[in-house]
Scaffold this motif. Structure first.
Motif, short mmCIF file in Angstrom:
data_model
loop_
_atom_site.label_atom_id
_atom_site.label_comp_id
_atom_site.label_asym_id
_atom_site.label_seq_id
_atom_site.Cartn_x
_atom_site.Cartn_y
_atom_site.Cartn_z
N PHE A 27 0.87 -1.17 0.00
CA PHE A 27 0.00 0.00 0.00
C PHE A 27 0.91 1.22 0.00
O PHE A 27 1.79 1.35 0.85
N TRP A 28 0.73 2.10 -0.97
CA TRP A 28 1.59 3.28 -1.13
C TRP A 28 1.05 4.39 -0.25
O TRP A 28 0.21 5.17 -0.66
N GLU A 29 1.55 4.45 0.97
CA GLU A 29 1.04 5.40 1.96
C GLU A 29 1.91 6.64 2.08
O GLU A 29 3.00 6.70 1.50
N GLY A 30 1.40 7.59 2.82
CA GLY A 30 2.22 8.75 3.20
C GLY A 30 2.19 9.91 2.23
O GLY A 30 2.96 10.86 2.42
N ILE A 31 1.34 9.89 1.24
CA ILE A 31 1.27 11.02 0.31
C ILE A 31 0.55 12.16 1.03
O ILE A 31 -0.58 12.03 1.45
N ARG A 32 1.24 13.30 1.16
CA ARG A 32 0.68 14.44 1.91
C ARG A 32 0.78 15.73 1.11
O ARG A 32 1.06 16.80 1.63
N ASN A 33 0.54 15.62 -0.16
CA ASN A 33 0.47 16.77 -1.06
C ASN A 33 -0.89 16.67 -1.75
O ASN A 33 -1.25 15.61 -2.25
N TYR A 34 -1.63 17.77 -1.78
CA TYR A 34 -3.00 17.72 -2.30
C TYR A 34 -3.06 17.37 -3.78
O TYR A 34 -3.94 16.61 -4.21
N PHE A 39 -4.46 13.11 -7.72
CA PHE A 39 -4.14 12.13 -8.76
C PHE A 39 -4.50 10.73 -8.27
O PHE A 39 -5.14 9.96 -8.99
N LEU A 40 -4.07 10.39 -7.05
CA LEU A 40 -4.36 9.06 -6.50
C LEU A 40 -5.86 8.82 -6.38
O LEU A 40 -6.37 7.76 -6.75
N ARG A 41 -6.56 9.79 -5.87
CA ARG A 41 -8.00 9.65 -5.61
C ARG A 41 -8.82 9.64 -6.90
O ARG A 41 -9.74 8.84 -7.04
N ASP A 42 -8.48 10.51 -7.84
CA ASP A 42 -9.35 10.75 -8.99
C ASP A 42 -8.89 10.10 -10.29
O ASP A 42 -9.71 9.87 -11.18
N ASP A 43 -7.60 9.83 -10.44
CA ASP A 43 -7.08 9.43 -11.75
C ASP A 43 -6.38 8.09 -11.79
O ASP A 43 -6.47 7.37 -12.79
N VAL A 68 -0.61 -0.84 -10.60
CA VAL A 68 -1.63 -0.55 -9.60
C VAL A 68 -2.59 -1.73 -9.55
O VAL A 68 -3.19 -2.09 -10.57
N THR A 69 -2.72 -2.36 -8.38
CA THR A 69 -3.59 -3.52 -8.24
C THR A 69 -4.83 -3.24 -7.40
O THR A 69 -5.75 -4.05 -7.37
N LYS A 70 -4.84 -2.12 -6.72
CA LYS A 70 -6.01 -1.72 -5.93
C LYS A 70 -6.07 -0.20 -5.95
O LYS A 70 -5.06 0.46 -5.72
N GLY A 71 -7.25 0.34 -6.24
CA GLY A 71 -7.42 1.78 -6.34
C GLY A 71 -7.39 2.48 -5.00
O GLY A 71 -7.11 1.88 -3.95
N ALA A 72 -7.71 3.76 -5.04
CA ALA A 72 -7.60 4.63 -3.86
C ALA A 72 -8.40 4.12 -2.68
O ALA A 72 -9.58 3.78 -2.80
N GLU A 73 -7.72 4.08 -1.53
CA GLU A 73 -8.33 3.73 -0.26
C GLU A 73 -7.81 4.70 0.79
O GLU A 73 -6.71 5.25 0.64
N THR A 74 -8.56 4.87 1.84
CA THR A 74 -8.14 5.74 2.94
C THR A 74 -6.80 5.28 3.49
O THR A 74 -6.61 4.09 3.76
N ASP A 75 -5.88 6.21 3.65
CA ASP A 75 -4.57 5.92 4.24
C ASP A 75 -4.73 5.87 5.75
O ASP A 75 -4.97 6.90 6.40
N ARG A 96 -8.57 12.80 4.82
CA ARG A 96 -7.99 13.70 3.83
C ARG A 96 -7.07 12.99 2.86
O ARG A 96 -6.81 13.49 1.78
N TRP A 97 -6.53 11.82 3.25
CA TRP A 97 -5.45 11.21 2.49
C TRP A 97 -5.79 9.79 2.05
O TRP A 97 -6.45 9.05 2.78
N VAL A 98 -5.30 9.43 0.86
CA VAL A 98 -5.53 8.10 0.31
C VAL A 98 -4.21 7.51 -0.19
O VAL A 98 -3.21 8.21 -0.32
N GLY A 99 -4.26 6.24 -0.46
CA GLY A 99 -3.13 5.54 -1.08
C GLY A 99 -3.67 4.48 -2.02
O GLY A 99 -4.87 4.20 -2.02
#
Length: 154
Positions: A27-34, A39-43, A68-75, A96-99
């Protein structure tokens, strides 16, 4: 299918760590830039291909490919007080954040360095060449193919 570049600091999490993870997946966590979050959430979608880029190291470079094997989920790290990625302004009712989940595909036979990317006139749209600060960025089809060729992969 779309193409992306995800940055990581290899002393925190490297392409080797991804390859050695259970099921070669993480799980690609820790993204803290809007913008990156959006991009992660919408695209970013399941099946998209991702360049893994090592940054903040001696020789920054594209070093591998993941899918990418699983789309955006709450981090979940945003709620963990002991995590470096804790966010006091985030709540479980309004996270606020997803991965996304990535699966290792391969190392680049030849890492494609930032220096090579910046010097290559065929690479014009990649944000890494322009601004470089964003941790998640889109890659055009043509630039994906070109960078793969530079790295010795198809």
């Amino acid at each position: 299918m779309a193409y992306w570049l995800f940055k990581t600091e290899p002393d925190a999490f490297s392409i080797d760590d991804l390859q050695q993870a259970p099921q070669q997946s993480t799980f690609w966590e820790g993204i803290r830039n809007y913008q990156a979050r959006n991009f992660l959430r919408d695209d970013v979608q399941v099946g998209d291909q991702v360049f893994i880029y090592h940054s903040s190291c001696k020789i920054p470079a594209v070093v591998g490919i993941a899918t990418v094997t699983k789309g955006a989920e709450t981090d979940p790290h945003q709620f963990d007080l002991s995590s470096d990625y804790y966010d006091a302004k985030s709540s479980k009712d309004n996270p606020r954040w997803v991965g996304v989940t990535l699966c290792y595909q391969q190392h680049m036979p030849r890492p494609v360095t930032l220096k090579a990317i910046k010097a290559d006139d065929a690479i014009t749209e990649l944000a890494l060449k322009k601004a470089g600060r964003l941790s998640i960025m889109p890659v055009t089809d043509a630039e994906w193919t070109h960078i793969c060729q530079l790295g010795g992969t198809e």
